[in-house]
Design a protein around this motif. Structure first.
Motif, mmCIF file in Angstrom:
data_model
loop_
_atom_site.group_PDB
_atom_site.id
_atom_site.type_symbol
_atom_site.label_atom_id
_atom_site.label_comp_id
_atom_site.label_asym_id
_atom_site.label_seq_id
_atom_site.Cartn_x
_atom_site.Cartn_y
_atom_site.Cartn_z
ATOM 1 N N PRO A 22 0.817 -1.217 0.000
ATOM 2 C CA PRO A 22 0.000 0.000 0.000
ATOM 3 C C PRO A 22 0.852 1.269 0.000
ATOM 4 O O PRO A 22 1.900 1.324 0.623
ATOM 5 N N LYS A 23 0.377 2.277 -0.698
ATOM 6 C CA LYS A 23 1.012 3.594 -0.695
ATOM 7 C C LYS A 23 0.489 4.408 0.492
ATOM 8 O O LYS A 23 1.175 5.261 1.013
ATOM 9 N N LYS A 24 -0.750 4.145 0.893
ATOM 10 C CA LYS A 24 -1.371 4.823 2.038
ATOM 11 C C LYS A 24 -2.189 3.819 2.834
ATOM 12 O O LYS A 24 -2.642 2.817 2.315
ATOM 13 N N TRP A 25 -2.361 4.137 4.106
ATOM 14 C CA TRP A 25 -3.163 3.323 5.021
ATOM 15 C C TRP A 25 -4.327 4.153 5.537
ATOM 16 O O TRP A 25 -4.225 5.364 5.658
ATOM 17 N N GLU A 26 -5.412 3.476 5.886
ATOM 18 C CA GLU A 26 -6.574 4.128 6.507
ATOM 19 C C GLU A 26 -6.742 3.580 7.909
ATOM 20 O O GLU A 26 -6.535 2.397 8.142
ATOM 21 N N ILE A 72 -15.730 -2.930 3.667
ATOM 22 C CA ILE A 72 -16.008 -3.819 4.789
ATOM 23 C C ILE A 72 -17.267 -3.347 5.512
ATOM 24 O O ILE A 72 -17.362 -2.179 5.894
ATOM 25 N N THR A 73 -18.218 -4.243 5.693
ATOM 26 C CA THR A 73 -19.449 -3.900 6.392
ATOM 27 C C THR A 73 -19.126 -3.376 7.781
ATOM 28 O O THR A 73 -18.414 -4.022 8.540
ATOM 29 N N GLY A 74 -19.613 -2.184 8.090
ATOM 30 C CA GLY A 74 -19.386 -1.580 9.391
ATOM 31 C C GLY A 74 -18.131 -0.728 9.465
ATOM 32 O O GLY A 74 -17.910 -0.050 10.456
ATOM 33 N N GLY A 75 -17.303 -0.741 8.421
ATOM 34 C CA GLY A 75 -16.060 0.029 8.426
ATOM 35 C C GLY A 75 -16.300 1.502 8.180
ATOM 36 O O GLY A 75 -17.165 1.890 7.402
ATOM 37 N N SER A 76 -15.543 2.344 8.852
ATOM 38 C CA SER A 76 -15.651 3.793 8.723
ATOM 39 C C SER A 76 -14.244 4.396 8.744
ATOM 40 O O SER A 76 -13.513 4.203 9.709
ATOM 41 N N VAL A 77 -13.853 5.102 7.671
ATOM 42 C CA VAL A 77 -12.526 5.708 7.603
ATOM 43 C C VAL A 77 -12.478 6.915 8.549
ATOM 44 O O VAL A 77 -13.298 7.807 8.449
ATOM 45 N N VAL A 78 -11.499 6.912 9.460
ATOM 46 C CA VAL A 78 -11.361 8.036 10.382
ATOM 47 C C VAL A 78 -10.066 8.814 10.164
ATOM 48 O O VAL A 78 -9.938 9.920 10.685
ATOM 49 N N ALA A 79 -9.113 8.280 9.393
ATOM 50 C CA ALA A 79 -7.874 8.980 9.069
ATOM 51 C C ALA A 79 -7.123 8.203 7.991
ATOM 52 O O ALA A 79 -7.331 7.005 7.833
ATOM 53 N N ILE A 80 -6.243 8.901 7.276
ATOM 54 C CA ILE A 80 -5.387 8.270 6.264
ATOM 55 C C ILE A 80 -3.965 8.699 6.547
ATOM 56 O O ILE A 80 -3.706 9.837 6.916
ATOM 57 N N LYS A 81 -3.013 7.760 6.396
ATOM 58 C CA LYS A 81 -1.607 8.093 6.600
ATOM 59 C C LYS A 81 -0.780 7.456 5.499
ATOM 60 O O LYS A 81 -1.136 6.391 4.988
ATOM 61 N N PRO A 82 0.337 8.074 5.109
ATOM 62 C CA PRO A 82 1.205 7.486 4.092
ATOM 63 C C PRO A 82 1.928 6.257 4.627
ATOM 64 O O PRO A 82 2.167 6.148 5.829
ATOM 65 N N ALA A 83 2.250 5.336 3.734
ATOM 66 C CA ALA A 83 3.038 4.175 4.129
ATOM 67 C C ALA A 83 4.485 4.597 4.297
ATOM 68 O O ALA A 83 4.918 5.590 3.739
ATOM 69 N N LYS A 84 5.228 3.870 5.093
ATOM 70 C CA LYS A 84 6.646 4.193 5.316
ATOM 71 C C LYS A 84 7.484 3.707 4.174
ATOM 72 O O LYS A 84 7.236 2.808 3.509
#
Length: 84
Positions: A22-26, A72-84
């Motif tokens: 991944p380039k970014k994570w949530e 994903i059922t029930g999933g909610s994005v609360v922040a995004i960060k770049p991968a290391k």
């Protein structure tokens, strides 16, 4: 002959879809299993990983590759960060 066919079938079978690194994570809230959260609760009730008291609490989260949480059922994005 069937052993040769079985071997050749395995060798030419298409590769399963596996995403690249991944380039970014949530931060994905609402999908963590009990004791499997990645870090502190969103409501501040604790500040460490592995302390979720129940499955799928809205305040508990795990990192997933960007674009995954909303699938994903029930999933909610609360922040995004770049991968290391």
């Amino acid at each position: 002959m069937s052993a040769v066919f079985a071997t050749s079938t395995v060798l030419v079978a298409p590769t399963m879809a596996v995403p690249d690194t991944p380039k970014k994570w949530e931060k994905c809230a609402g999908i963590a299993k009990q004791g499997m959260n990645d870090c502190g609760a969103l409501d501040g009730s604790h500040s460490c990983a592995g302390q979720a008291k129940a499955d799928n609490l809205d305040t508990e989260w795990v990192y997933v590759p960007k674009g995954t949480c909303n699938k994903i059922t029930g999933g909610s994005v609360v922040a995004i960060k770049p991968a290391k």
